[in-house]
Design a protein around this motif. Structure first.
Motif, PDB file in Angstrom:
ATOM      1  N   ILE A  20       0.836  -1.201   0.000  1.00 56.64           N
ATOM      2  CA  ILE A  20       0.000   0.000   0.000  1.00 56.64           C
ATOM      3  C   ILE A  20       0.872   1.251   0.000  1.00 56.64           C
ATOM      4  N   GLN A  21       1.885   1.254   0.864  1.00 59.04           N
ATOM      5  CA  GLN A  21       2.760   2.415   0.955  1.00 59.04           C
ATOM      6  C   GLN A  21       3.530   2.625  -0.351  1.00 59.04           C
ATOM      7  N   SER A  22       3.977   1.528  -0.967  1.00 50.38           N
ATOM      8  CA  SER A  22       4.777   1.623  -2.195  1.00 50.38           C
ATOM      9  C   SER A  22       3.977   2.231  -3.344  1.00 50.38           C
ATOM     10  N   VAL A  23       2.760   1.692  -3.585  1.00 53.60           N
ATOM     11  CA  VAL A  23       1.966   2.203  -4.703  1.00 53.60           C
ATOM     12  C   VAL A  23       1.530   3.648  -4.441  1.00 53.60           C
ATOM     13  N   LYS A 155      -7.736  -3.988  -4.813  1.00 54.51           N
ATOM     14  CA  LYS A 155      -8.643  -5.137  -4.879  1.00 54.51           C
ATOM     15  C   LYS A 155      -7.970  -6.406  -4.371  1.00 54.51           C
ATOM     16  N   ARG A 156      -6.703  -6.579  -4.698  1.00 54.37           N
ATOM     17  CA  ARG A 156      -5.994  -7.779  -4.248  1.00 54.37           C
ATOM     18  C   ARG A 156      -5.818  -7.800  -2.738  1.00 54.37           C
ATOM     19  N   LEU A 157      -5.618  -6.609  -2.144  1.00 54.02           N
ATOM     20  CA  LEU A 157      -5.412  -6.521  -0.698  1.00 54.02           C
ATOM     21  C   LEU A 157      -6.708  -6.210   0.055  1.00 54.02           C
ATOM     22  N   SER A 158      -7.824  -6.107  -0.661  1.00 55.03           N
ATOM     23  CA  SER A 158      -9.130  -5.771  -0.057  1.00 55.03           C
ATOM     24  C   SER A 158      -9.032  -4.487   0.759  1.00 55.03           C
ATOM     25  N   SER A 159      -8.388  -3.468   0.180  1.00 51.97           N
ATOM     26  CA  SER A 159      -8.207  -2.187   0.863  1.00 51.97           C
ATOM     27  C   SER A 159      -9.068  -1.126   0.195  1.00 51.97           C
ATOM     28  N   ARG A 255     -19.743  -6.394  12.416  1.00 52.71           N
ATOM     29  CA  ARG A 255     -19.315  -5.079  11.937  1.00 52.71           C
ATOM     30  C   ARG A 255     -18.024  -5.239  11.149  1.00 52.71           C
ATOM     31  N   GLN A 256     -17.705  -4.222  10.399  1.00 52.17           N
ATOM     32  CA  GLN A 256     -16.479  -4.201   9.617  1.00 52.17           C
ATOM     33  C   GLN A 256     -15.472  -3.318  10.315  1.00 52.17           C
ATOM     34  N   CYS A 257     -14.218  -3.720  10.299  1.00 57.14           N
ATOM     35  CA  CYS A 257     -13.150  -2.922  10.900  1.00 57.14           C
ATOM     36  C   CYS A 257     -11.990  -2.851   9.913  1.00 57.14           C
ATOM     37  N   GLY A 258     -12.068  -1.899   8.993  1.00 61.00           N
ATOM     38  CA  GLY A 258     -11.027  -1.799   7.967  1.00 61.00           C
ATOM     39  C   GLY A 258     -11.048  -3.010   7.057  1.00 61.00           C
ATOM     40  N   PRO A 259      -9.931  -3.710   6.906  1.00 61.05           N
ATOM     41  CA  PRO A 259      -9.867  -4.832   5.972  1.00 61.05           C
ATOM     42  C   PRO A 259     -10.450  -6.136   6.517  1.00 61.05           C
TER      43      PRO A 259
END
Length: 310
Positions: A20-23, A155-159, A255-259
């Motif tokens: 994530i940081q790289s892209v 999409k690959r990292l579900s972020s 509930r959802q918590c980020g990823p």
């Protein structure tokens, strides 16, 4: 020393955060270069559309910085002050990026409307120069490459925050397409056709607003503890009830918590079942749920005796 510290911190990150940081860092580099190129082309080429396009690229820089800062926080895992981890920081980043995108879209609509009104009232808008046209072409190419790369990682990292940031790249490309059409039309046709520049820009701005709202709604729903979709909750219930020894499942809360997602529920078993067997059942349910819904899923199970067996 500062450079070595940055390198050390980057190496210490988990693979997901590192990607994530790289892209996002590459996005920052692209946005810095494009912002500079567009501002110069807009000023030299006398193009209001290209200057507005440059402002949009500059706003992308802000969203990139938000993503860098908050995804690093979200990857810290659980600690004493965050028992459920820091996943909501990623959701917060998505909300912030969406709001920034919405603000830029609204600002561009207003600017386009004012320019169209000026043209309708007989004010001749300046004909842009060719340098602005080529800047739009370069922007479209660079931004579409950044979008394709970033959205695939997201999409690959579900972020969701990375996907939101990818759409920030694409909306910048849309803005440049509008600039290309408007600038090209104004150069080729001239005169009253210079209205094409702000007119097309207004249409693209509306698209940006729609995209921003679509990204903001699920992020705000997550921040306000909205439950998981009905089909996901039913999947959780079906998996838990399919395990031998389970009489019933009730009081499900999700509930959802980020990823990752969180599920709490009560498991009804035979009151004569020994504690070791009940524990093995909960472990099996947790394993099956994580296989279906993600390895980082957090599950809290409360064991209850079946009343009809008492």
């Amino acid at each position: 020393m500062a450079l070595w510290k940055i390198i050390a911190n980057f190496a210490a990150m988990d693979n997901r955060t590192r990607e994530i940081q790289s892209v996002t860092l590459w996005g920052i580099v692209g946005n810095i270069l494009l912002t500079a190129v567009k501002f110069i082309a807009g000023i030299v080429g006398c193009s209001a559309a290209m200057i507005a396009d440059a402002v949009h690229s500059a706003s992308d820089l802000v969203s990139d910085i938000v993503v860098i800062a908050l995804t690093r926080l979200s990857a810290q895992g659980r600690d004493k002050s965050h028992d459920y981890g820091h996943g909501k920081f990623e959701t917060l980043a998505t909300a912030i990026v969406s709001v920034l995108l919405l603000a830029v879209g609204v600002e561009m609509v207003i600017a386009s409307y004012e320019q169209v009104c000026s043209a309708v009232n007989g004010i001749t808008l300046p004909v842009p120069g060719n340098i602005a046209l080529w800047a739009a072409v370069v922007s479209i190419a660079v931004k579409e490459i950044l979008y394709q790369w970033t959205v695939r990682v997201g999409k690959r990292l579900s972020s969701q925050v990375v996907i939101a940031n990818a759409w920030h790249h694409r909306t910048d490309a849309f803005c440049s397409i509008g600039s290309l059409v408007g600038i090209g039309g104004a150069i080729l046709l001239g005169g009253e056709w210079t209205i094409l520049d702000p007119l097309v820009g207004g249409v693209i701005s509306i698209i940006i607003i729609v995209v921003a709202v679509k990204m903001a709604v699920p992020a705000l729903a997550e921040l306000t503890e909205t439950s998981l979709p009905d089909e996901t909750e039913q999947q959780i219930l079906d998996i838990a009830r399919s395990v031998e020894g389970v009489n019933d499942v009730h009081d499900l809360k999700t509930r959802q918590c980020g990823p990752y997602c969180i599920a709490d529920f009560h498991l009804v078993v035979d009151p004569m079942m020994n504690i070791l067997t009940a524990h093995d059942i909960t472990v099996l349910i947790e394993e099956r749920l994580r296989e279906a819904l993600g390895a980082e899923m957090q599950i809290n199970i409360h064991i209850e005796p079946s009343e009809d067996s008492l």
